[in-house]
Scaffold this motif. Structure first.
Motif, PDB file in Angstrom:
ATOM      1  N   ASP A   4       0.772  -1.354   0.044  1.00 50.99           N
ATOM      2  CA  ASP A   4      -0.208   0.066  -0.105  1.00 50.99           C
ATOM      3  C   ASP A   4       0.748   1.362   0.085  1.00 50.99           C
ATOM      4  N   THR A   5       2.077   1.116   0.024  1.00 46.37           N
ATOM      5  CA  THR A   5       3.112   2.313  -0.043  1.00 46.37           C
ATOM      6  C   THR A   5       2.947   2.838  -1.487  1.00 46.37           C
ATOM      7  N   PRO A   6       2.561   4.286  -1.538  1.00 44.63           N
ATOM      8  CA  PRO A   6       2.237   4.886  -2.826  1.00 44.63           C
ATOM      9  C   PRO A   6       3.801   5.167  -3.564  1.00 44.63           C
ATOM     10  N   MET A   7       3.741   4.842  -4.852  1.00 41.41           N
ATOM     11  CA  MET A   7       5.177   5.440  -5.486  1.00 41.41           C
ATOM     12  C   MET A   7       4.499   5.886  -7.008  1.00 41.41           C
ATOM     13  N   LEU A   8       5.120   6.428  -7.604  1.00 41.48           N
ATOM     14  CA  LEU A   8       5.108   7.096  -9.281  1.00 41.48           C
ATOM     15  C   LEU A   8       4.671   5.778 -10.040  1.00 41.48           C
ATOM     16  N   ALA A   9       3.350   5.784 -10.640  1.00 42.41           N
ATOM     17  CA  ALA A   9       3.216   4.769 -11.652  1.00 42.41           C
ATOM     18  C   ALA A   9       3.668   4.947 -12.966  1.00 42.41           C
ATOM     19  N   ALA A  10       4.211   5.997 -13.139  1.00 40.04           N
ATOM     20  CA  ALA A  10       4.922   6.384 -14.585  1.00 40.04           C
ATOM     21  C   ALA A  10       3.809   6.046 -15.733  1.00 40.04           C
ATOM     22  N   SER A  11       4.357   5.310 -16.987  1.00 39.11           N
ATOM     23  CA  SER A  11       3.508   4.994 -17.976  1.00 39.11           C
ATOM     24  C   SER A  11       2.468   4.076 -17.904  1.00 39.11           C
ATOM     25  N   ILE A  12       2.327   3.209 -16.755  1.00 39.81           N
ATOM     26  CA  ILE A  12       1.173   2.563 -16.661  1.00 39.81           C
ATOM     27  C   ILE A  12      -0.061   3.533 -16.655  1.00 39.81           C
ATOM     28  N   GLY A  13       0.116   4.770 -16.329  1.00 38.60           N
ATOM     29  CA  GLY A  13      -0.929   5.711 -16.384  1.00 38.60           C
ATOM     30  C   GLY A  13      -1.808   5.675 -17.898  1.00 38.60           C
ATOM     31  N   LYS A  14      -1.065   5.357 -18.897  1.00 40.08           N
ATOM     32  CA  LYS A  14      -1.392   5.217 -20.064  1.00 40.08           C
ATOM     33  C   LYS A  14      -2.790   4.444 -20.415  1.00 40.08           C
ATOM     34  N   SER A  15      -2.493   3.412 -19.547  1.00 42.75           N
ATOM     35  CA  SER A  15      -3.722   2.630 -19.615  1.00 42.75           C
ATOM     36  C   SER A  15      -5.057   3.138 -18.961  1.00 42.75           C
ATOM     37  N   PHE A  16      -4.948   4.199 -18.169  1.00 43.83           N
ATOM     38  CA  PHE A  16      -6.181   4.892 -17.648  1.00 43.83           C
ATOM     39  C   PHE A  16      -6.800   5.995 -18.674  1.00 43.83           C
ATOM     40  N   VAL A  17      -5.465   6.612 -19.463  1.00 39.63           N
ATOM     41  CA  VAL A  17      -5.683   7.557 -20.473  1.00 39.63           C
ATOM     42  C   VAL A  17      -6.600   6.823 -21.605  1.00 39.63           C
ATOM     43  N   ALA A  18      -6.168   5.786 -22.073  1.00 38.42           N
ATOM     44  CA  ALA A  18      -6.613   5.141 -23.128  1.00 38.42           C
ATOM     45  C   ALA A  18      -8.123   4.405 -22.728  1.00 38.42           C
ATOM     46  N   ALA A  19      -8.082   3.882 -21.443  1.00 37.99           N
ATOM     47  CA  ALA A  19      -9.425   3.626 -21.236  1.00 37.99           C
ATOM     48  C   ALA A  19     -10.480   4.550 -21.016  1.00 37.99           C
ATOM     49  N   LEU A 186       9.360  15.457  -3.210  1.00 36.52           N
ATOM     50  CA  LEU A 186       9.946  15.500  -4.446  1.00 36.52           C
ATOM     51  C   LEU A 186      10.831  16.789  -4.674  1.00 36.52           C
ATOM     52  N   LEU A 187      12.219  16.398  -5.264  1.00 39.48           N
ATOM     53  CA  LEU A 187      13.035  17.602  -5.765  1.00 39.48           C
ATOM     54  C   LEU A 187      12.633  18.015  -7.220  1.00 39.48           C
ATOM     55  N   TRP A 188      11.748  17.458  -7.807  1.00 38.79           N
ATOM     56  CA  TRP A 188      11.305  17.984  -8.944  1.00 38.79           C
ATOM     57  C   TRP A 188       9.779  17.731  -9.167  1.00 38.79           C
ATOM     58  N   ASN A 189       9.221  18.313 -10.130  1.00 39.06           N
ATOM     59  CA  ASN A 189       7.586  18.339  -9.955  1.00 39.06           C
ATOM     60  C   ASN A 189       7.091  17.089 -11.165  1.00 39.06           C
ATOM     61  N   PRO A 190       6.458  15.995 -10.484  1.00 38.03           N
ATOM     62  CA  PRO A 190       5.986  14.992 -11.563  1.00 38.03           C
ATOM     63  C   PRO A 190       4.984  15.472 -12.591  1.00 38.03           C
ATOM     64  N   ALA A 191       4.297  16.744 -12.210  1.00 43.04           N
ATOM     65  CA  ALA A 191       3.342  17.301 -13.161  1.00 43.04           C
ATOM     66  C   ALA A 191       3.793  17.320 -14.566  1.00 43.04           C
ATOM     67  N   VAL A 192       5.086  17.257 -14.768  1.00 43.89           N
ATOM     68  CA  VAL A 192       5.874  17.265 -15.939  1.00 43.89           C
ATOM     69  C   VAL A 192       5.514  16.110 -16.833  1.00 43.89           C
ATOM     70  N   GLU A 193       5.029  15.383 -16.321  1.00 41.83           N
ATOM     71  CA  GLU A 193       4.663  13.817 -17.083  1.00 41.83           C
ATOM     72  C   GLU A 193       3.167  14.124 -17.650  1.00 41.83           C
ATOM     73  N   PHE A 194       2.227  14.987 -17.216  1.00 40.05           N
ATOM     74  CA  PHE A 194       1.027  15.166 -17.634  1.00 40.05           C
ATOM     75  C   PHE A 194       0.418  13.627 -17.941  1.00 40.05           C
ATOM     76  N   ALA A 195      -0.251  13.532 -19.147  1.00 40.17           N
ATOM     77  CA  ALA A 195      -1.008  12.511 -19.242  1.00 40.17           C
ATOM     78  C   ALA A 195      -0.224  11.261 -20.218  1.00 40.17           C
ATOM     79  N   GLY A 196       1.028  11.598 -20.122  1.00 45.77           N
ATOM     80  CA  GLY A 196       2.054  10.402 -20.496  1.00 45.77           C
ATOM     81  C   GLY A 196       2.141   9.529 -19.117  1.00 45.77           C
ATOM     82  N   GLY A 197       1.527   9.734 -18.154  1.00 51.80           N
ATOM     83  CA  GLY A 197       1.465   8.679 -17.039  1.00 51.80           C
ATOM     84  C   GLY A 197       0.414   9.431 -15.933  1.00 51.80           C
ATOM     85  N   GLY A 198       1.014  10.420 -15.120  1.00 56.51           N
ATOM     86  CA  GLY A 198       0.040  11.140 -14.404  1.00 56.51           C
ATOM     87  C   GLY A 198      -0.426  10.736 -13.051  1.00 56.51           C
TER      88      GLY A 198
END
Length: 315
Positions: A4-19, A186-198
């Motif tokens: 249950d520990t959160p981590m950045l899911a990165a491009s797996i987010g594309k499955s949400f976008v496509a769905a 985080l020392l950077w902003n993951p919002a830079v990913e936008f719909a490439g993951g998100g």
């Protein structure tokens, strides 16, 4: 860390976008056959996109639009530091701008090349058709009804409970090896990913999402034929196909495998479904050391070990 520990899911987010795109198609808001110009053609930057007038929604879903991937362009990597705080609000058009004026990789629909830029454009299409932030559409259609409470937008550097990520020295984005401060920010902003993951997610949520998605239960209408309508990735990929935000491995020692991987600095995620066995496996690692540069087989070894364990327990 726990499942249950959160981590950045990165491009797996594309499955949400496509769905979400498939859901909008079923609702009559768009068609995969539509040209991108029907939705974004009035944007001042649109004409500078490679293959601008010929790209379709379906080609963006399948990475066949001929678009370069801004993530791997030197100009983007050099500018990455400007997205390191909440004060520097990301405009998705900035991401698209890195490929503006470039030559297409190939004529739209005639080849395959993975492109985060294409999914950034899909996020903009979702927003254009719904009038809402694209992640709100994902939340309304999937995260809320499926009770995926551990999955949330990765829209800023302060993500409560996030496991600290570690990356390798001298990475091209100029990040420190420990990618968060002492408070876990985080020392950077993951919002830079936008719909490439998100999204930030958990292994539990990713496994639940994949199991529902690939069993045909994520939406109240038939969609698996469109989700799994794959195109050949490339000649060197040994038969791998890419569907709508989904990688398809038709032949493996465990039968067909459907899923997606995810990489973002400091984190690696894997989601795999084994349809012949009715098993879905997901895991996340809070380090990309040895993985992003392909010097380690760790991810494939974990995928195989967990798949064999889960399949044996399911018998």
């Amino acid at each position: 860390m726990t499942p249950d520990t959160p981590m950045l899911a990165a491009s797996i987010g594309k499955s949400f976008v496509a769905a979400t795109v498939l859901a909008l198609e079923n609702e009559g808001h768009l068609s995969r056959k539509d040209r991108l110009s029907s939705y974004l053609g009035d944007r001042p930057w649109f004409g500078a996109l490679p293959n601008a007038e010929s790209i379709t929604i379906d080609q963006l879903l399948h990475h066949t639009a001929g678009l370069p991937d801004h993530v791997h362009l030197p100009d983007f990597q050099e500018a990455f530091a400007q997205f390191n705080s909440e004060e520097n609000e990301l405009i998705p058009e900035q991401l698209v701008g890195y490929v503006a004026g470039l030559d297409p990789l190939f004529e739209a629909g005639t080849g395959w090349a993975y492109s985060d830029t294409g999914y950034v454009l899909l996020g903009l299409v979702i927003e254009e058709t719904t009038g809402k932030p694209w992640q709100s559409s994902v939340y309304e259609r999937f995260l809320s009804p499926l009770k995926l409470t551990g999955t949330k937008p990765s829209d800023g550097p302060n993500l409560p409970g996030l496991a600290v990520g570690y990356t390798y020295p001298e990475n091209p984005l100029g990040l420190p090896e420990r990618t968060a401060d002492a408070d876990g920010r985080l020392l950077w902003n993951p919002a830079v990913e936008f719909a490439g993951g998100g999204f930030v997610s958990t292994s539990v949520d990713l496994a639940r999402w994949g199991h529902v998605l690939f069993n045909g239960d994520a939406m109240g209408f038939p969609y698996l034929d469109r989700l799994l309508d794959g195109v050949q990735v490339d000649q060197s990929s040994r038969g791998i196909l890419y569907g709508a935000g989904i990688a398809i491995y038709p032949q493996t020692p465990r039968g067909p495998v459907w899923g997606h991987g995810g990489w973002i600095p400091g984190y690696v995620s894997s989601l795999r479904h084994y349809p012949e066995h009715g098993v879905t496996v997901a895991f996340q690692i809070n380090s990309d050391i040895g993985i992003v540069d392909d010097t380690s087989d760790l991810v494939t070894e974990i995928e195989a070990a967990l798949a064999d364990l889960a399949i044996s327990l399911s018998r």
